[in-house]
Write a protein that holds these residues in place. Structure first.
Motif, PDB file in Angstrom:
ATOM      1  N   ALA A 197     -14.852  29.210  -1.006  1.00  0.00           N
ATOM      2  CA  ALA A 197     -15.741  30.784  -0.597  1.00  0.00           C
ATOM      3  C   ALA A 197     -16.653  31.157  -2.309  1.00  0.00           C
ATOM      4  O   ALA A 197     -17.674  31.109  -3.224  1.00  0.00           O
ATOM      5  CB  ALA A 197     -15.203  31.748  -0.853  1.00  0.00           C
ATOM      6  N   ALA A 198     -15.820  30.868  -3.389  1.00  0.00           N
ATOM      7  CA  ALA A 198     -15.715  31.613  -4.800  1.00  0.00           C
ATOM      8  C   ALA A 198     -16.542  31.014  -5.328  1.00  0.00           C
ATOM      9  O   ALA A 198     -17.955  30.704  -6.157  1.00  0.00           O
ATOM     10  CB  ALA A 198     -14.532  31.419  -5.293  1.00  0.00           C
ATOM     11  N   PRO A 199     -17.033  28.784  -5.888  1.00  0.00           N
ATOM     12  CA  PRO A 199     -18.175  28.157  -5.771  1.00  0.00           C
ATOM     13  C   PRO A 199     -19.564  27.695  -5.019  1.00  0.00           C
ATOM     14  O   PRO A 199     -20.523  28.252  -5.611  1.00  0.00           O
ATOM     15  CB  PRO A 199     -17.485  26.989  -5.584  1.00  0.00           C
ATOM     16  CG  PRO A 199     -15.763  27.130  -5.579  1.00  0.00           C
ATOM     17  CD  PRO A 199     -15.723  28.406  -5.039  1.00  0.00           C
ATOM     18  N   ALA A 200     -19.333  28.408  -3.909  1.00  0.00           N
ATOM     19  CA  ALA A 200     -20.467  28.868  -2.665  1.00  0.00           C
ATOM     20  C   ALA A 200     -21.326  30.144  -3.392  1.00  0.00           C
ATOM     21  O   ALA A 200     -22.199  30.268  -3.857  1.00  0.00           O
ATOM     22  CB  ALA A 200     -20.247  29.445  -1.690  1.00  0.00           C
ATOM     23  N   TRP A 201     -20.490  31.189  -4.353  1.00  0.00           N
ATOM     24  CA  TRP A 201     -21.208  32.983  -4.642  1.00  0.00           C
ATOM     25  C   TRP A 201     -21.292  32.608  -6.367  1.00  0.00           C
ATOM     26  O   TRP A 201     -22.134  33.523  -6.475  1.00  0.00           O
ATOM     27  CB  TRP A 201     -20.381  34.076  -3.810  1.00  0.00           C
ATOM     28  CG  TRP A 201     -18.941  34.550  -4.264  1.00  0.00           C
ATOM     29  CD1 TRP A 201     -17.666  33.718  -3.292  1.00  0.00           C
ATOM     30  CD2 TRP A 201     -18.880  35.116  -5.144  1.00  0.00           C
ATOM     31  NE1 TRP A 201     -16.480  34.473  -4.390  1.00  0.00           N
ATOM     32  CE2 TRP A 201     -17.229  34.802  -5.061  1.00  0.00           C
ATOM     33  CE3 TRP A 201     -19.436  35.832  -6.119  1.00  0.00           C
ATOM     34  CZ2 TRP A 201     -16.498  35.509  -6.731  1.00  0.00           C
ATOM     35  CZ3 TRP A 201     -17.829  35.912  -7.679  1.00  0.00           C
ATOM     36  CH2 TRP A 201     -16.965  35.868  -7.598  1.00  0.00           C
ATOM     37  N   ALA A 202     -20.477  32.036  -6.671  1.00  0.00           N
ATOM     38  CA  ALA A 202     -20.615  32.070  -7.795  1.00  0.00           C
ATOM     39  C   ALA A 202     -22.268  31.688  -8.553  1.00  0.00           C
ATOM     40  O   ALA A 202     -22.574  32.075  -9.657  1.00  0.00           O
ATOM     41  CB  ALA A 202     -19.636  30.917  -8.856  1.00  0.00           C
ATOM     42  N   VAL A 248     -22.904  30.674 -18.393  1.00  0.00           N
ATOM     43  CA  VAL A 248     -21.147  31.756 -18.377  1.00  0.00           C
ATOM     44  C   VAL A 248     -20.876  32.981 -17.854  1.00  0.00           C
ATOM     45  O   VAL A 248     -19.418  32.857 -16.817  1.00  0.00           O
ATOM     46  CB  VAL A 248     -21.417  32.659 -19.827  1.00  0.00           C
ATOM     47  CG1 VAL A 248     -19.756  32.871 -20.400  1.00  0.00           C
ATOM     48  CG2 VAL A 248     -21.599  31.630 -21.206  1.00  0.00           C
ATOM     49  N   VAL A 249     -21.295  34.053 -17.425  1.00  0.00           N
ATOM     50  CA  VAL A 249     -20.937  34.436 -15.466  1.00  0.00           C
ATOM     51  C   VAL A 249     -20.907  33.886 -15.125  1.00  0.00           C
ATOM     52  O   VAL A 249     -19.397  33.644 -14.009  1.00  0.00           O
ATOM     53  CB  VAL A 249     -21.710  35.535 -16.265  1.00  0.00           C
ATOM     54  CG1 VAL A 249     -22.110  36.189 -14.537  1.00  0.00           C
ATOM     55  CG2 VAL A 249     -22.439  36.302 -17.115  1.00  0.00           C
ATOM     56  N   GLN A 250     -21.010  32.264 -14.391  1.00  0.00           N
ATOM     57  CA  GLN A 250     -20.980  32.123 -12.843  1.00  0.00           C
ATOM     58  C   GLN A 250     -19.583  31.541 -13.421  1.00  0.00           C
ATOM     59  O   GLN A 250     -18.492  31.413 -12.156  1.00  0.00           O
ATOM     60  CB  GLN A 250     -22.439  30.656 -13.080  1.00  0.00           C
ATOM     61  CG  GLN A 250     -21.751  29.611 -11.771  1.00  0.00           C
ATOM     62  CD  GLN A 250     -22.649  28.935 -11.838  1.00  0.00           C
ATOM     63  OE1 GLN A 250     -24.108  28.853 -11.941  1.00  0.00           O
ATOM     64  NE2 GLN A 250     -22.052  27.635 -11.581  1.00  0.00           N
ATOM     65  N   THR A 251     -19.449  30.313 -14.591  1.00  0.00           N
ATOM     66  CA  THR A 251     -18.140  30.250 -15.270  1.00  0.00           C
ATOM     67  C   THR A 251     -17.182  30.601 -14.746  1.00  0.00           C
ATOM     68  O   THR A 251     -16.006  30.956 -14.078  1.00  0.00           O
ATOM     69  CB  THR A 251     -18.339  29.130 -15.732  1.00  0.00           C
ATOM     70  OG1 THR A 251     -18.814  28.662 -16.159  1.00  0.00           O
ATOM     71  CG2 THR A 251     -17.131  28.745 -16.813  1.00  0.00           C
TER      72      THR A 251
END
Length: 572
Positions: A197-202, A248-251
Motif C-alpha cells: 500500500a505505502a509504495p503505491a500511494w507515496a 523528499v516527501v515521497q520518501t
C-alpha cells in the motif's frame, strides 16, 4: 530494455485472474524459537494487485495532472525541453548506480534471506540499507559537483543559454538520485514483507508537491513561454527546489509503514556479511545492462535536443512516454510488482513450472487488457493531444504531440511484455542473460533512431524515436522468450498465440468502429479543445465497448473472467 525516461512500480486494475495455484506472493517463514517470525504477506497476487490498483489510479491520475501542470507552466518550448533534460540526468545516474540492480538482484536476494535467516532478514536488510545510503549520498554529492559535465553528455548541441539552464536545474535536481534510491529500497523492503500500500500511494505525495510548485510558479511568474536566457535565479529555485522537495516527501511518506511491517532501522557497517561477492557477480551483469541502456538514452536525448524550432522535442517525447507509462503502470507494472517476489520464491524452491505458468498468464492478461488502450491512443491521438496539452504556456502547440502518440500506441504491448520477460530472468536470479540480450536490442533501437534522424526532418524526430523504441521492444520480447525456454520449460506459446490472435481481431474491429464514429462526429477537434474532449470521450467509449463486445464473442478468457467477476460483485 525500457529505453524511456522513468521507471514506475504501481498497479493493475482489479479483475486480473489469480495465479493458477492461488499461492501468496511470498511463502511464510516458519517461526523459529527465540525469534520473532516475519509477518504473513497479506493476500494473494490478485488481491495485492487489486488493492494496489486503487492507489495506483489516484497516483497515476495525480502524476498525469502533474505533467499537465508542467506543460502549462513551461510550454512546449526550449525551457520545457531543458527541464525535461535536467530531470533525466539524476534518473539515469540513479539507474546506473542502483536502479536496475535493485530490481534484478536485491529483491530476489531479500526474498531468499527473509526465508532463510532466523531473524527474517532483518540484519541483512539493515546492512544493505546502510551501504546503499552511503553510496547514494556520495554519488549525489559528486553528481552535483559534476553537473556541467553531465549537461554536456545529455544536452546535445544547443546554445550556451540552454546548456547553462540545464546545468542550473540539474544542480537542484541531482540530489533526487539519493532520495530515489532510498525510496526504491524502502519499497523493496515493504514489498518483500507483503506490504504494497505505502509504495503505491507515496508517489501521490510527490505529485501533489510538484503540482503545488507549478501553481506557485504560475502565481509568481505567470504561465507564458520564455526563453532560456530569461530563466533567472528565482524561476530556477522555485522549479528545481519544488521538484526535489516532492521526492523528499515521497520518501518520508513510507517510513511509518516500515514500523508496521516490523522492520527497525539501525546502522550496520559489517558489510562483509552481505555476501558482496555474490552481489557483485550478479550486479556486474546488471551494471552492463544499465550501461548499455544509458548509452541508448544519451543518443536519444542528444538527437531530441537537436530540435530548435517548434517541432516535438524532449518534453513532447516525455509527455507521450508518460501516457504510455500510465497505461503500462496501471495494467502491467502491478503484475510485475506482484509477481517478482512470487517468481523469486518459486525460483528459490526450484519450481520453474510455476514461473512459466505465471509468465504465460501474465503475458495473455497484459495483452488483452492493454489492447483497447493502444487502439484509443492510435485512433484518438490528435484529440487526446489537443484536450490534454493545449493550454497555458503550451496553447497552440499540441499538433506536434499527435503523431508521436500514434506511434507510441504500437509500442505499448511489446514494451509491457518485454518487461515481464526481463523480470522473469531477474527473479531466478539471472542478470547475465538480460545484459547480453540488451546489447543487440539497444543496438537495434539506436540504429533505427539514427536512421530516422538522418532521413527525416526534425518535425518527425520524436515520432521516429518512438518507432525505434517499438522495434526494439518487439526484439526484446522475442529474444527473451527464446532464451527463457531452456530455464523454465514451455510457457504455453500456443495459448499465448491464440489469445494474441483473438485480441488482434477484437482490436481491429474496435479500430474500424472508432474511426467511423470519429469521422461522423461534427466539428473539428483539432481547432477546438472542448470538441476534442467530446471526441475523446465518445470515441473512447465506443472503442472500449466494441472491444469488450468482440472479446466476449471471441471468448478471450482474460476479459470474460474479468466481466464475470464484476457481475458477481454487482450481485448478478
Amino acid at each position: 530494455m525500457a529505453g524511456g525516461l522513468y521507471r514506475s512500480a504501481n498497479a493493475m486494475p482489479e479483475g486480473v485472474p489469480p495465479p493458477p495455484d492461488g499461492a501468496t506472493l511470498i511463502s511464510a517463514t516458519p517461526a523459529i524459537e527465540g525469534t520473532n517470525p516475519p509477518p504473513e504477506p497479506g493476500g494473494n497476487a490478485a488481491g495485492n494487485s487489486a488493492m494496489m490498483a486503487a492507489f495506483s489510479l489516484i497516483s497515476r491520475g495525480t502524476g498525469f495532472l502533474r505533467q499537465l501542470m508542467i506543460v502549462a507552466t513551461l510550454g512546449l518550448s526550449l525551457v520545457g525541453n531543458a527541464y525535461t533534460t535536467a530531470q533525466i540526468i539524476p534518473g539515469m545516474v540513479y539507474e546506473f548506480l542502483l536502479g536496475g540492480i535493485l530490481s534484478s538482484v536485491l529483491i530476489p536476494v531479500l526474498v531468499r534471506r527473509r526465508k532463510a535467516d532466523p531473524d527474517g532478514g532483518q540484519a541483512y536488510t539493515q546492512r544493505l540499507l546502510s551501504l546503499a545510503v552511503l553510496i547514494l549520498g556520495g554519488a549525489a554529492l559528486l553528481a552535483v559537483l559534476g553537473a556541467s559535465v553531465l549537461t554536456t553528455i545529455y544536452a546535445g548541441r544547443q546554445g550556451q543559454d540552454y546548456r547553462e539552464l540545464v546545468t542550473n536545474l540539474s544542480r537542484l535536481l541531482l540530489p533526487i538520485l539519493f532520495f530515489s534510491g532510498v525510496s526504491a529500497l524502502l519499497t523493496a523492503v515493504l514489498n518483500t514483507r507483503g506490504h504494497f500500500a505505502a509504495p503505491a500511494w507515496a508517489p501521490i505525495l510527490n505529485n501533489v508537491v510538484v503540482i503545488a510548485t507549478c501553481g506557485l510558479y504560475i502565481a509568481i511568474f505567470g504561465a507564458k513561454t520564455v526563453q532560456p536566457e530569461e530563466m533567472g535565479l528565482g524561476r530556477v529555485l522555485v522549479l528545481g527546489g519544488g521538484t526535489l522537495l516532492g521526492l523528499v516527501v515521497q520518501t518520508a511518506g513510507m517510513l511509518p509503514a516500515l514500523r508496521k511491517v516490523g522492520f527497525r532501522w539501525r546502522w550496520r557497517f559489517d558489510f562483509r556479511a552481505l555476501g558482496l561477492r555474490e552481489l557483485g557477480r550478479l550486479g556486474g551483469w546488471m551494471f552492463c545492462y544499465v550501461a548499455v541502456n544509458s548509452f541508448g538514452l544519451i543518443v536519444l536525448f542528444n538527437l531530441l535536443n537537436e530540435v530548435k524550432d517548434k517541432s516535438a522535442g524532449p518534453l513532447v517525447y516525455n509527455n507521450v512516454f508518460l501516457l504510455l507509462m500510465m497505461a503500462h503502470g496501471i495494467i502491467a507494472v502491478s503484475i510485475i510488482t506482484a509477481l517478482l517476489p512470487r517468481m523469486s520464491a518459486a525460483a528459490a524452491d526450484g519450481r520453474y513450472a510455476d514461473i512459466a505458468a505465471d509468465l504465460s498468464r501474465g503475458t495473455r492478461t497484459v495483452t488483452a487488457a492493454l489492447a483497447p488502450i493502444a487502439v484509443c491512443y492510435a485512433v484518438l491521438a490528435d484529440p487526446i493531444a489537443k484536450a490534454l496539452f493545449d493550454y497555458g504556456a503550451a496553447q497552440g502547440g499540441s499538433g506536434t504531440t499527435g503523431p508521436v502518440l500514434l506511434v507510441a500506441a504500437l509500442a505499448l504491448i511489446p514494451f509491457a511484455v518485454s518487461q515481464l520477460f526481463t523480470f522473469a530472468f531477474w527473479a531466478m536470479p539471472d542478470t547475465r542473460m538480460p545484459a547480453l540480450i540488451n546489447v543487440p536490442v539497444v543496438a537495434v533501437r539506436v540504429l533505427v533512431q539514427v536512421i530516422v534522424f538522418a532521413a527525416f526532418s526534425t518535425s518527425f524526430l520524436a515520432a521516429g524515436m518512438m518507432i525505434g523504441n517499438a522495434v526494439s521492444y518487439i526484439a526484446a520480447a522475442a529474444i527473451s522468450a527464446w532464451f527463457l525456454r531452456p530455464h523454465i520449460g514451455q510457457i504455453g506459446v500456443a495459448a499465448i498465440m491464440r489469445t494474441f490472435g483473438r485480441v488482434l481481431i477484437a482490436a481491429v474491429g474496435a479500430t474500424l468502429v472508432g474511426l467511423l464514429v470519429v469521422a461522423l462526429l461534427p466539428g473539428e477537434a483539432a481547432s477546438n479543445r472542448w470538441l476534442a474532449f467530446v471526441e475523446v470521450a465518445v470515441g473512447g467509449a465506443v472503442i472500449g465497448g466494441t472491444y469488450l463486445g468482440l472479446a466476449m464473442l471471441l471468448r478471450i478468457r482474460e476479459i470474460t473472467d474479468l466481466v464475470t467477476m464484476v457481475r458477481r460483485r454487482l450481485g448478478r
